[in-house]
Design a protein around this motif. Structure first.
Motif, PDB file in Angstrom:
ATOM      1  N   PHE A 113      10.964  -4.386   0.379  1.00 35.38           N
ATOM      2  CA  PHE A 113      10.438  -4.577  -0.980  1.00 35.38           C
ATOM      3  C   PHE A 113       9.033  -5.172  -0.926  1.00 35.38           C
ATOM      4  O   PHE A 113       8.108  -4.695  -1.596  1.00 35.38           O
ATOM      5  CB  PHE A 113      11.374  -5.503  -1.764  1.00 35.38           C
ATOM      6  N   SER A 114       8.872  -6.220  -0.114  1.00 35.06           N
ATOM      7  CA  SER A 114       7.590  -6.928  -0.043  1.00 35.06           C
ATOM      8  C   SER A 114       6.496  -6.031   0.521  1.00 35.06           C
ATOM      9  O   SER A 114       5.377  -5.978  -0.005  1.00 35.06           O
ATOM     10  CB  SER A 114       7.734  -8.176   0.824  1.00 35.06           C
ATOM     11  N   TYR A 115       6.832  -5.309   1.605  1.00 38.85           N
ATOM     12  CA  TYR A 115       5.845  -4.418   2.204  1.00 38.85           C
ATOM     13  C   TYR A 115       5.429  -3.325   1.231  1.00 38.85           C
ATOM     14  O   TYR A 115       4.242  -2.991   1.105  1.00 38.85           O
ATOM     15  CB  TYR A 115       6.407  -3.793   3.484  1.00 38.85           C
ATOM     16  N   ASN A 116       6.409  -2.752   0.513  1.00 42.42           N
ATOM     17  CA  ASN A 116       6.085  -1.674  -0.411  1.00 42.42           C
ATOM     18  C   ASN A 116       5.272  -2.152  -1.605  1.00 42.42           C
ATOM     19  O   ASN A 116       4.514  -1.392  -2.183  1.00 42.42           O
ATOM     20  CB  ASN A 116       7.360  -0.962  -0.886  1.00 42.42           C
ATOM     21  N   TRP A 117       5.457  -3.423  -1.992  1.00 46.86           N
ATOM     22  CA  TRP A 117       4.615  -3.943  -3.080  1.00 46.86           C
ATOM     23  C   TRP A 117       3.147  -3.861  -2.661  1.00 46.86           C
ATOM     24  O   TRP A 117       2.286  -3.414  -3.411  1.00 46.86           O
ATOM     25  CB  TRP A 117       5.002  -5.384  -3.427  1.00 46.86           C
ATOM     26  N   THR A 118       2.880  -4.270  -1.435  1.00 44.05           N
ATOM     27  CA  THR A 118       1.510  -4.177  -0.913  1.00 44.05           C
ATOM     28  C   THR A 118       1.084  -2.722  -0.763  1.00 44.05           C
ATOM     29  O   THR A 118      -0.014  -2.333  -1.159  1.00 44.05           O
ATOM     30  CB  THR A 118       1.420  -4.869   0.466  1.00 44.05           C
ATOM     31  N   PHE A 119       1.983  -1.910  -0.186  1.00 42.48           N
ATOM     32  CA  PHE A 119       1.636  -0.512   0.080  1.00 42.48           C
ATOM     33  C   PHE A 119       1.316   0.241  -1.201  1.00 42.48           C
ATOM     34  O   PHE A 119       0.319   0.963  -1.288  1.00 42.48           O
ATOM     35  CB  PHE A 119       2.793   0.164   0.822  1.00 42.48           C
ATOM     36  N   TYR A 120       2.160   0.075  -2.219  1.00 46.57           N
ATOM     37  CA  TYR A 120       1.914   0.796  -3.474  1.00 46.57           C
ATOM     38  C   TYR A 120       0.735   0.233  -4.241  1.00 46.57           C
ATOM     39  O   TYR A 120       0.091   0.941  -5.008  1.00 46.57           O
ATOM     40  CB  TYR A 120       3.182   0.792  -4.339  1.00 46.57           C
ATOM     41  N   THR A 121       0.447  -1.062  -4.028  1.00 44.66           N
ATOM     42  CA  THR A 121      -0.782  -1.613  -4.604  1.00 44.66           C
ATOM     43  C   THR A 121      -1.986  -0.906  -4.005  1.00 44.66           C
ATOM     44  O   THR A 121      -2.912  -0.490  -4.713  1.00 44.66           O
ATOM     45  CB  THR A 121      -0.878  -3.134  -4.345  1.00 44.66           C
TER      46      THR A 121
END
Length: 467
Positions: free
Chosen positions: A297-305
């Protein structure tokens, strides 16, 4: 009904049980021209296509908008001065443009994820039940077909385009769970990081290549060709996948006997023997799984940002046209196989580097001022851990974690739009700070609770690479 991966065919004689390091005593099949590396490269091409099809709209959207009606009283042009490197003349384009406001744009860009989240857990279940080959294949094929229909949907109206993007998301939603299920049957434990890195580097390459290439296609042709060209590439990949890929080593007609025995013997103690049984209670209460959920979840928040908002930041704040972007990964198997580092140590170190690094760069992105060269970067290491803790259920576990990890793609752009109403650098710094903080928390949580052993509920005889 028996799970597709059950070892029943061509395996009458009992194979020796493995101990720590026993894999090294097996006759290791060479990598060159092997079936498992053919699968790795073809699946890498598949994820290259998958991310092409996912990202292309973010770039094409710039040319799809009627910019003569987009002037805002709060914002005229970029915050930073324009780059004066004599831009080439604008080509004459015949493709339509649309008067979509920022709210409509947000719904269009986020709609993909509303379909994507629906097929995560079902994708893992179906891949384990019926085999991952055709699930993966038809998932990408469906996405490619709907990509080809995107220009028509846009002409019909925003609601039609949103519907098409949701359907694309449904198709792509099964791809990662299917591929994890595929690797559970194909990847020898000490080659996992290597094979999965090859596979998933395609996703990173797809993102990196798509952004500048889409910009060039939009400029020299027009935005409709972004969807026609990438959709056609997806059709070509499906044909290759159909003829060259098989669900398991035992069903592959051209694999060497040496490689087949090497793969199946190395996985003997890792795969569950209980056909069709899924220990849902143990899965949802597994702390190592929740460690992956939080990290994902945390990584994807950054990735999608980075994926959905950084192009907007570069265009609106930095005054930067859509034409340049950047990439990394593969020492993990060497550390485990040659240096004998425990699996969980390698996973945690790579996750720390892969998550805190982007977090730092996200904060830096907000403080680059008008130095646009410093504005993009990303990497990861936790996402192979599904195969470490429960290879027989890796597709289902990926479906669970990716369900949670899709939420940032749905809510991240909405929150960021709300925080950047006036499009100031300070507002964007807040967006990057939030993403960086979430990423840092995910890295710390995974390093506290992550594990590198096959969990007892995942197999009758637990097998470890070292915890």
């Amino acid at each position: 009904m028996e799970r597709y991966g059950s070892d029943t065919e061509g395996d009458e004689q009992e194979r020796p049980l493995l101990h720590r390091g026993a894999e090294d005593k097996l006759q290791k099949a060479p990598a060159c021209c092997s079936a498992r590396y053919m699968l790795a490269f073809l699946s890498s091409f598949g994820f290259f296509v998958v991310y092409f099809l996912r990202v292309n709209l973010s770039v094409a959207m710039v040319d799809m908008l009627n910019t003569t009606h987009q002037t805002s009283p709060n914002h005229s042009g970029s915050v930073c001065p324009p780059h004066t490197s004599s831009p080439p003349p604008k080509h004459n384009h015949t493709a339509g443009v649309y008067n979509w406001d920022s709210e409509t744009q947000g719904w269009i860009l986020g709609s993909f994820f509303y379909g994507y989240i629906l097929t995560q857990i079902p994708g893992g279940y179906l891949a384990g039940r019926f085999g991952p080959k055709w699930l993966m294949g038809f998932g990408v094929l469906g996405t490619a077909v709907f990509t080809l229909l995107t220009p028509t949907a846009a002409d019909l109206g925003a609601s039609y385009l949103i519907a098409v993007r949701v359907l694309e998301g449904i198709g792509e939603g099964v791809t990662f769970p299917a591929m994890y299920t595929m690797w559970a049957a194909w990847a020898p434990p000490l080659e996992r990081s290597r094979l999965l890195t090859i596979t998933y580097i395609g996703a990173q390459l797809g993102t990196v290549v798509c952004l500048p290439l889409s910009g060039q296609i939009c400029f020299y042709l027009d935005w409709t060709y972004v969807f026609y060209i990438f959709g056609a590439v997806g059709l070509v990949w499906f044909i290759l996948w159909s003829f060259l890929v098989f669900n398991s080593p035992n069903t592959h007609p051209r694999i060497s006997e040496r490689e087949r025995l090497y793969i199946t013997n190395s996985l003997k103690n890792e795969l569950s023997t209980s056909a069709g049984y899924i220990p849902w209670g143990s899965i949802v209460t597994s702390m190592p799984l929740w460690a992956i959920v939080v990290a994902h979840f945390s990584y994807n928040w950054t990735f999608y940002t980075l994926l959905t908002l950084l192009p907007t930041y570069m265009n609106d704040i930095l005054g930067f046209s859509i034409k340049q972007n950047g990439l990394l990964g593969q020492v993990a198997d060497y550390l485990r196989e040659s240096c004998l580092y425990p699996t969980i140590l390698v996973r945690k170190v790579f996750s720390i580097i892969g998550m805190i690094g982007p977090a730092a760069f996200l904060v830096a992105a907000g403080y680059t001022g008008c130095n646009y060269i410093l504005a993009v970067m990303s990497a990861s290491g936790f996402n192979i851990n599904h195969l470490d803790i429960a290879p027989s259920y890796a597709g289902i576990l990926l479906g669970v974690t990716n369900t949670f990890a899709t939420i940032p793609g749905m809510v991240g752009p909405v929150i960021a739009r709300d925080l950047t109403k006036h499009n100031t650098i300070e507002e964007w710094q807040t967006v990057f700070y939030i993403a960086a903080a979430i990423n840092l928390f995910g890295a710390l949580f995974f390093n506290a609770f992550g594990k590198g052993t096959v969990q007892p509920w995942a197999v009758h005889t637990s097998y470890s690479h070292g915890d």
